[in-house]
Write a protein that holds these residues in place. Structure first.
Motif, PDB file in Angstrom:
ATOM      1  N   ARG A  28       0.842  -1.202   0.000  1.00  0.00           N
ATOM      2  CA  ARG A  28       0.000   0.000   0.000  1.00  0.00           C
ATOM      3  C   ARG A  28       0.872   1.246   0.000  1.00  0.00           C
ATOM      4  NH1 ARG A  28      -3.981  -0.991   4.805  1.00  0.00           N
ATOM      5  NH2 ARG A  28      -2.517  -2.625   5.264  1.00  0.00           N
ATOM      6  N   MET A  29       1.943   1.226   0.770  1.00  0.00           N
ATOM      7  CA  MET A  29       2.854   2.373   0.789  1.00  0.00           C
ATOM      8  C   MET A  29       3.546   2.517  -0.558  1.00  0.00           C
ATOM      9  SD  MET A  29       4.004   5.000   2.290  1.00  0.00           S
ATOM     10  CE  MET A  29       3.591   4.850   4.013  1.00  0.00           C
ATOM     11  N   ARG A  30       3.932   1.406  -1.156  1.00  0.00           N
ATOM     12  CA  ARG A  30       4.549   1.455  -2.490  1.00  0.00           C
ATOM     13  C   ARG A  30       3.571   2.077  -3.491  1.00  0.00           C
ATOM     14  NH1 ARG A  30       6.180  -3.794  -6.053  1.00  0.00           N
ATOM     15  NH2 ARG A  30       5.712  -2.827  -8.032  1.00  0.00           N
ATOM     16  N   HIS A  31       2.321   1.644  -3.437  1.00  0.00           N
ATOM     17  CA  HIS A  31       1.286   2.198  -4.305  1.00  0.00           C
ATOM     18  C   HIS A  31       1.199   3.717  -4.111  1.00  0.00           C
ATOM     19  CE1 HIS A  31      -2.610   2.445  -6.370  1.00  0.00           C
ATOM     20  NE2 HIS A  31      -2.979   3.235  -5.380  1.00  0.00           N
ATOM     21  N   ALA A  32       1.185   4.154  -2.854  1.00  0.00           N
ATOM     22  CA  ALA A  32       1.102   5.588  -2.552  1.00  0.00           C
ATOM     23  C   ALA A  32       2.338   6.324  -3.069  1.00  0.00           C
ATOM     24  CB  ALA A  32       0.926   5.808  -1.060  1.00  0.00           C
ATOM     25  N   LEU A  33       3.517   5.730  -2.929  1.00  0.00           N
ATOM     26  CA  LEU A  33       4.748   6.360  -3.417  1.00  0.00           C
ATOM     27  C   LEU A  33       4.742   6.495  -4.937  1.00  0.00           C
ATOM     28  CD1 LEU A  33       7.402   4.725  -1.123  1.00  0.00           C
ATOM     29  CD2 LEU A  33       6.937   7.164  -1.339  1.00  0.00           C
ATOM     30  N   GLU A  34       4.266   5.475  -5.618  1.00  0.00           N
ATOM     31  CA  GLU A  34       4.197   5.572  -7.069  1.00  0.00           C
ATOM     32  C   GLU A  34       3.225   6.673  -7.493  1.00  0.00           C
ATOM     33  OE1 GLU A  34       3.325   1.500  -8.078  1.00  0.00           O
ATOM     34  OE2 GLU A  34       5.452   1.032  -8.362  1.00  0.00           O
ATOM     35  N   LYS A  35       2.070   6.757  -6.818  1.00  0.00           N
ATOM     36  CA  LYS A  35       1.095   7.808  -7.122  1.00  0.00           C
ATOM     37  C   LYS A  35       1.676   9.188  -6.796  1.00  0.00           C
ATOM     38  CE  LYS A  35      -2.293   5.294  -8.564  1.00  0.00           C
ATOM     39  NZ  LYS A  35      -2.646   5.268  -9.966  1.00  0.00           N
ATOM     40  N   ALA A  36       2.388   9.296  -5.671  1.00  0.00           N
ATOM     41  CA  ALA A  36       2.995  10.570  -5.278  1.00  0.00           C
ATOM     42  C   ALA A  36       4.035  11.008  -6.300  1.00  0.00           C
ATOM     43  CB  ALA A  36       3.616  10.451  -3.891  1.00  0.00           C
ATOM     44  N   THR A  37       4.834  10.056  -6.800  1.00  0.00           N
ATOM     45  CA  THR A  37       5.845  10.369  -7.799  1.00  0.00           C
ATOM     46  C   THR A  37       5.187  10.842  -9.088  1.00  0.00           C
ATOM     47  OG1 THR A  37       7.377   8.761  -6.852  1.00  0.00           O
ATOM     48  CG2 THR A  37       7.793   9.444  -9.112  1.00  0.00           C
ATOM     49  N   GLN A  38       4.137  10.151  -9.508  1.00  0.00           N
ATOM     50  CA  GLN A  38       3.407  10.551 -10.721  1.00  0.00           C
ATOM     51  C   GLN A  38       2.820  11.957 -10.568  1.00  0.00           C
ATOM     52  OE1 GLN A  38       0.525   7.437 -11.170  1.00  0.00           O
ATOM     53  NE2 GLN A  38       2.050   5.926 -11.794  1.00  0.00           N
ATOM     54  N   ALA A  39       2.389  12.284  -9.340  1.00  0.00           N
ATOM     55  CA  ALA A  39       1.773  13.587  -9.087  1.00  0.00           C
ATOM     56  C   ALA A  39       2.806  14.684  -8.848  1.00  0.00           C
ATOM     57  CB  ALA A  39       0.830  13.491  -7.881  1.00  0.00           C
ATOM     58  N   GLY A  40       4.091  14.308  -8.765  1.00  0.00           N
ATOM     59  CA  GLY A  40       5.134  15.296  -8.517  1.00  0.00           C
ATOM     60  C   GLY A  40       5.170  15.782  -7.080  1.00  0.00           C
ATOM     61  N   ALA A  41       4.696  14.956  -6.152  1.00  0.00           N
ATOM     62  CA  ALA A  41       4.674  15.348  -4.739  1.00  0.00           C
ATOM     63  C   ALA A  41       6.089  15.505  -4.192  1.00  0.00           C
ATOM     64  CB  ALA A  41       3.909  14.307  -3.916  1.00  0.00           C
ATOM     65  N   TYR A  42       6.256  16.445  -3.300  1.00  0.00           N
ATOM     66  CA  TYR A  42       7.546  16.685  -2.645  1.00  0.00           C
ATOM     67  C   TYR A  42       7.588  15.831  -1.374  1.00  0.00           C
ATOM     68  CZ  TYR A  42      11.500  19.141  -0.566  1.00  0.00           C
ATOM     69  OH  TYR A  42      12.712  19.446  -0.023  1.00  0.00           O
ATOM     70  N   LEU A  43       8.455  14.817  -1.342  1.00  0.00           N
ATOM     71  CA  LEU A  43       8.477  13.849  -0.250  1.00  0.00           C
ATOM     72  C   LEU A  43       9.755  13.890   0.575  1.00  0.00           C
ATOM     73  CD1 LEU A  43       6.913  10.775  -2.074  1.00  0.00           C
ATOM     74  CD2 LEU A  43       5.771  12.488  -0.662  1.00  0.00           C
ATOM     75  N   ALA A  44      10.423  15.033   0.603  1.00  0.00           N
ATOM     76  CA  ALA A  44      11.631  15.136   1.418  1.00  0.00           C
ATOM     77  C   ALA A  44      11.282  14.847   2.866  1.00  0.00           C
ATOM     78  CB  ALA A  44      12.235  16.530   1.296  1.00  0.00           C
ATOM     79  N   ARG A  45      12.087  14.013   3.503  1.00  0.00           N
ATOM     80  CA  ARG A  45      11.953  13.616   4.918  1.00  0.00           C
ATOM     81  C   ARG A  45      10.674  12.830   5.184  1.00  0.00           C
ATOM     82  NH1 ARG A  45      15.942  14.574   7.782  1.00  0.00           N
ATOM     83  NH2 ARG A  45      14.884  14.488   9.770  1.00  0.00           N
ATOM     84  N   ALA A  46      10.171  12.140   4.144  1.00  0.00           N
ATOM     85  CA  ALA A  46       8.980  11.310   4.320  1.00  0.00           C
ATOM     86  C   ALA A  46       9.312  10.082   5.151  1.00  0.00           C
ATOM     87  CB  ALA A  46       8.428  10.882   2.962  1.00  0.00           C
ATOM     88  N   ASN A  47       8.367   9.665   5.973  1.00  0.00           N
ATOM     89  CA  ASN A  47       8.515   8.446   6.771  1.00  0.00           C
ATOM     90  C   ASN A  47       8.066   7.287   5.893  1.00  0.00           C
ATOM     91  OD1 ASN A  47       8.408   6.327   8.511  1.00  0.00           O
ATOM     92  ND2 ASN A  47       7.158   7.329  10.045  1.00  0.00           N
TER      93      ASN A  47
END
Length: 140
Positions: A28-47
């Motif tokens: 589920r986290m991998r799915h969210a990370l792939e979606k975040a990457t596609q959306a261009g989300a800024y994930l610096a210091r993400a847990n």
């Protein structure tokens, strides 16, 4: 099921999306990370605790502090220390530095990282790792 990626220090939500409930927590986290990457989300210091990133496509991701992976993340396993190569940075074991720094570290600086084992490792694998990273040592 709603999945949230949170800042590791402040717990603020950096990105959220829906994920199929039948996925394991890591997927589920991998799915969210792939979606975040596609959306261009800024994930610096993400847990990212518990994230299963096997086969995740993070090409184009920005990891903060100038660390990017436009060419994708390359990993070298099976050596004394795991190696992860980004566009202009490389992690060997727990040491994370720019490719330019890796190319110019002195023997003493390498020894200070983890003793003579580190120096032997670096002497044996330096050319191959920098070539794999696409780093032109002469330009460093």
């Amino acid at each position: 099921e709603k999945i949230q990626i949170r800042h590791r220090d402040t717990n603020a939500v950096l990105f959220e999306c829906e994920a199929p409930a039948d996925l394991s927590i890591g997927l589920r986290m991998r799915h969210a990370l792939e979606k975040a990457t596609q959306a261009g989300a800024y994930l610096a210091r993400a847990n990212l605790a518990g994230a299963n990133l096997a086969r995740a496509n993070l090409a184009g991701a920005e990891f903060g502090d100038g660390v990017t992976a436009e060419r994708g993340i390359r990993q070298v396993l099976g050596l004394q220390w795991p190696v992860t190569i980004f566009d202009n940075h490389m992690r060997i074991g727990c040491q994370f530095h720019s490719l330019a720094d890796w190319a110019t570290f002195t023997n003493r600086e390498i020894v200070e990282m983890d003793g003579t084992d580190a120096l032997l490792f670096w002497r044996r694998h330096k050319a191959m790792l920098l070539a794999l990273a696409g780093h032109n040592e002469a330009a460093a």
